[in-house]
Enzyme design. Structure first.
Site, PDB file in Angstrom:
ATOM      1  N   GLU A  52       0.856  -1.199   0.000  1.00 42.89           N
ATOM      2  CA  GLU A  52       0.000   0.000   0.000  1.00 42.89           C
ATOM      3  C   GLU A  52       0.889   1.245   0.000  1.00 42.89           C
ATOM      4  OE1 GLU A  52      -2.498   1.565  -0.662  1.00 42.89           O
ATOM      5  OE2 GLU A  52      -4.019   1.565   0.910  1.00 42.89           O
ATOM      6  N   ASP A  53       0.369   2.346  -0.486  1.00 43.90           N
ATOM      7  CA  ASP A  53       1.149   3.575  -0.535  1.00 43.90           C
ATOM      8  C   ASP A  53       1.198   4.276   0.824  1.00 43.90           C
ATOM      9  OD1 ASP A  53      -1.552   4.228  -0.643  1.00 43.90           O
ATOM     10  OD2 ASP A  53      -1.374   5.631  -2.315  1.00 43.90           O
ATOM     11  N   ASP A  85      -3.569   6.538   6.412  1.00 47.49           N
ATOM     12  CA  ASP A  85      -3.987   7.798   7.034  1.00 47.49           C
ATOM     13  C   ASP A  85      -4.995   7.481   8.141  1.00 47.49           C
ATOM     14  OD1 ASP A  85      -4.749  10.325   7.701  1.00 47.49           O
ATOM     15  OD2 ASP A  85      -5.415  10.919   5.722  1.00 47.49           O
ATOM     16  N   VAL A 116       0.011  14.587   1.142  1.00 46.62           N
ATOM     17  CA  VAL A 116       1.212  14.457   0.319  1.00 46.62           C
ATOM     18  C   VAL A 116       0.877  13.944  -1.082  1.00 46.62           C
ATOM     19  CG1 VAL A 116       2.823  14.150   2.244  1.00 46.62           C
ATOM     20  CG2 VAL A 116       1.681  12.148   1.291  1.00 46.62           C
ATOM     21  N   ASP A 156      -1.694  10.928  -5.361  1.00 48.05           N
ATOM     22  CA  ASP A 156      -2.347  11.946  -6.187  1.00 48.05           C
ATOM     23  C   ASP A 156      -3.091  13.014  -5.403  1.00 48.05           C
ATOM     24  OD1 ASP A 156      -4.389  10.012  -5.345  1.00 48.05           O
ATOM     25  OD2 ASP A 156      -5.714  11.161  -6.658  1.00 48.05           O
ATOM     26  N   ARG A 198       0.785  12.378  -9.667  1.00 47.81           N
ATOM     27  CA  ARG A 198       1.360  11.063  -9.358  1.00 47.81           C
ATOM     28  C   ARG A 198       2.754  10.912  -9.953  1.00 47.81           C
ATOM     29  NH1 ARG A 198      -2.816   7.699  -7.379  1.00 47.81           N
ATOM     30  NH2 ARG A 198      -4.860   8.024  -8.287  1.00 47.81           N
TER      31      ARG A 198
HETATM   32  P1  IMP Z   1      -7.026   5.824   4.773  1.00 46.51           P
HETATM   33  O1  IMP Z   1      -8.042   4.776   4.423  1.00 46.51           O
HETATM   34  O2  IMP Z   1      -7.625   7.056   5.378  1.00 46.51           O
HETATM   35  O3  IMP Z   1      -5.909   5.255   5.629  1.00 46.51           O
HETATM   36  O4  IMP Z   1      -6.406   6.347   3.447  1.00 46.51           O
HETATM   37  C1  IMP Z   1      -5.821   5.460   2.604  1.00 46.51           C
HETATM   38  C2  IMP Z   1      -5.846   5.834   1.158  1.00 46.51           C
HETATM   39  O5  IMP Z   1      -6.146   7.192   0.905  1.00 46.51           O
HETATM   40  C3  IMP Z   1      -4.444   5.613   0.680  1.00 46.51           C
HETATM   41  O6  IMP Z   1      -4.333   4.330   0.161  1.00 46.51           O
HETATM   42  C4  IMP Z   1      -4.247   6.692  -0.336  1.00 46.51           C
HETATM   43  O7  IMP Z   1      -4.579   6.191  -1.601  1.00 46.51           O
HETATM   44  C5  IMP Z   1      -5.174   7.789   0.085  1.00 46.51           C
HETATM   45  N1  IMP Z   1      -4.450   8.817   0.867  1.00 46.51           N
HETATM   46  C6  IMP Z   1      -4.386   8.962   2.210  1.00 46.51           C
HETATM   47  N2  IMP Z   1      -3.636  10.010   2.571  1.00 46.51           N
HETATM   48  C7  IMP Z   1      -3.185  10.543   1.411  1.00 46.51           C
HETATM   49  C8  IMP Z   1      -2.311  11.670   1.111  1.00 46.51           C
HETATM   50  O8  IMP Z   1      -1.780  12.390   1.971  1.00 46.51           O
HETATM   51  N3  IMP Z   1      -2.079  11.874  -0.213  1.00 46.51           N
HETATM   52  C9  IMP Z   1      -2.605  11.124  -1.212  1.00 46.51           C
HETATM   53  N4  IMP Z   1      -3.406  10.078  -0.965  1.00 46.51           N
HETATM   54  C10 IMP Z   1      -3.691   9.791   0.324  1.00 46.51           C
HETATM   55 MG    MG Z   2      -3.934   3.795  -1.742  1.00 43.28          MG
END
Ligand code: IMP
Ligand code: MG
Length: 185
Positions: A111-112, A115, A164, A170, A176
């Protein structure tokens, strides 16, 4: 590559916003190499299936794979969780599931960024409910205030709680292609 940049007129409400380089190409390269070495060592007697989480991980995934010197297979899953450009919707939608058979395989999910953690949680449930032999998780980035009730096996960097972009990540599908990772000021 510039250390700072200002978004141009094509970025709608984000036009004029300033970004600064948070992780340089060289820093990313070094850490990706270290993670590749660790995984190669941990899986030296296995042939894992690497699963990239689309879209954000595609650059990290391809760089990481080239730093791994054991045999492995590749597949992708695509999920979607954002309500608008920079905020999670609070729920995760499966856009494309894996295509390969992961039963009795050693799975490594790549995973990238983590958050809120809801995407990772979703992935954890998806793969732990499968009959894979083992499942481990790699995330290039995790934000410093992220709280998750499970451990990630390989983490690249803990970063400040900023949005970020770059290196696959993105803003509304753009940026990207930046070679390093930039954060909003
Ligand atoms: P989460 O489910 O809130 O943990 O977010 C996860 C997904 O949201 C990641 O896999 C990213 O694709 C996207 N994401 C979360 N934070 C960022 C950021 O700072 N920049 C770009 N994409 C983000
Ligand atoms: Mg992602």
């Amino acid at each position: 590559m510039k250390k700072e940049m200002v978004l141009g007129p094509n970025y709608g409400q984000y036009s004029g916003q300033k970004l600064y380089e948070l992780l340089s190409e060289e820093t990313l390269k070094q850490r990706v190499r270290e993670i590749g070495k660790l995984i190669s060592k941990d899986y030296s007697d296995k042939t894992p299936v690497f699963i990239g989480v689309l879209n954000g991980s595609f650059i990290f995934f391809s760089d990481l794979l080239r730093e791994i010197d054991i045999d492995g297979e590749v597949d992708f899953i695509k999920i979607w969780s954002y309500a608008d450009e920079t905020k999670t919707s609070g729920s995760v939608k499966l856009i494309k599931d894996v295509s390969c058979n992961i039963s009795c395989r050693d799975v490594i999910v790549v995973e990238d960024i983590v958050d809120s953690g809801i995407s990772m949680k979703y992935l954890k449930n998806r793969f732990e409910d499968s009959n894979a032999r083992s499942v481990r998780f790699v995330a290039l980035l995790i934000k410093e205030s992220t709280k998750i009730d499970f451990t990630l096996d390989y983490i690249g960097f803990t970063i400040p709680d900023k949005f970020v972009v770059g290196y696959g990540l993105d803003l509304a599908q753009k940026l990207r292609n930046l070679k390093s990772i930039y954060a909003f000021k």
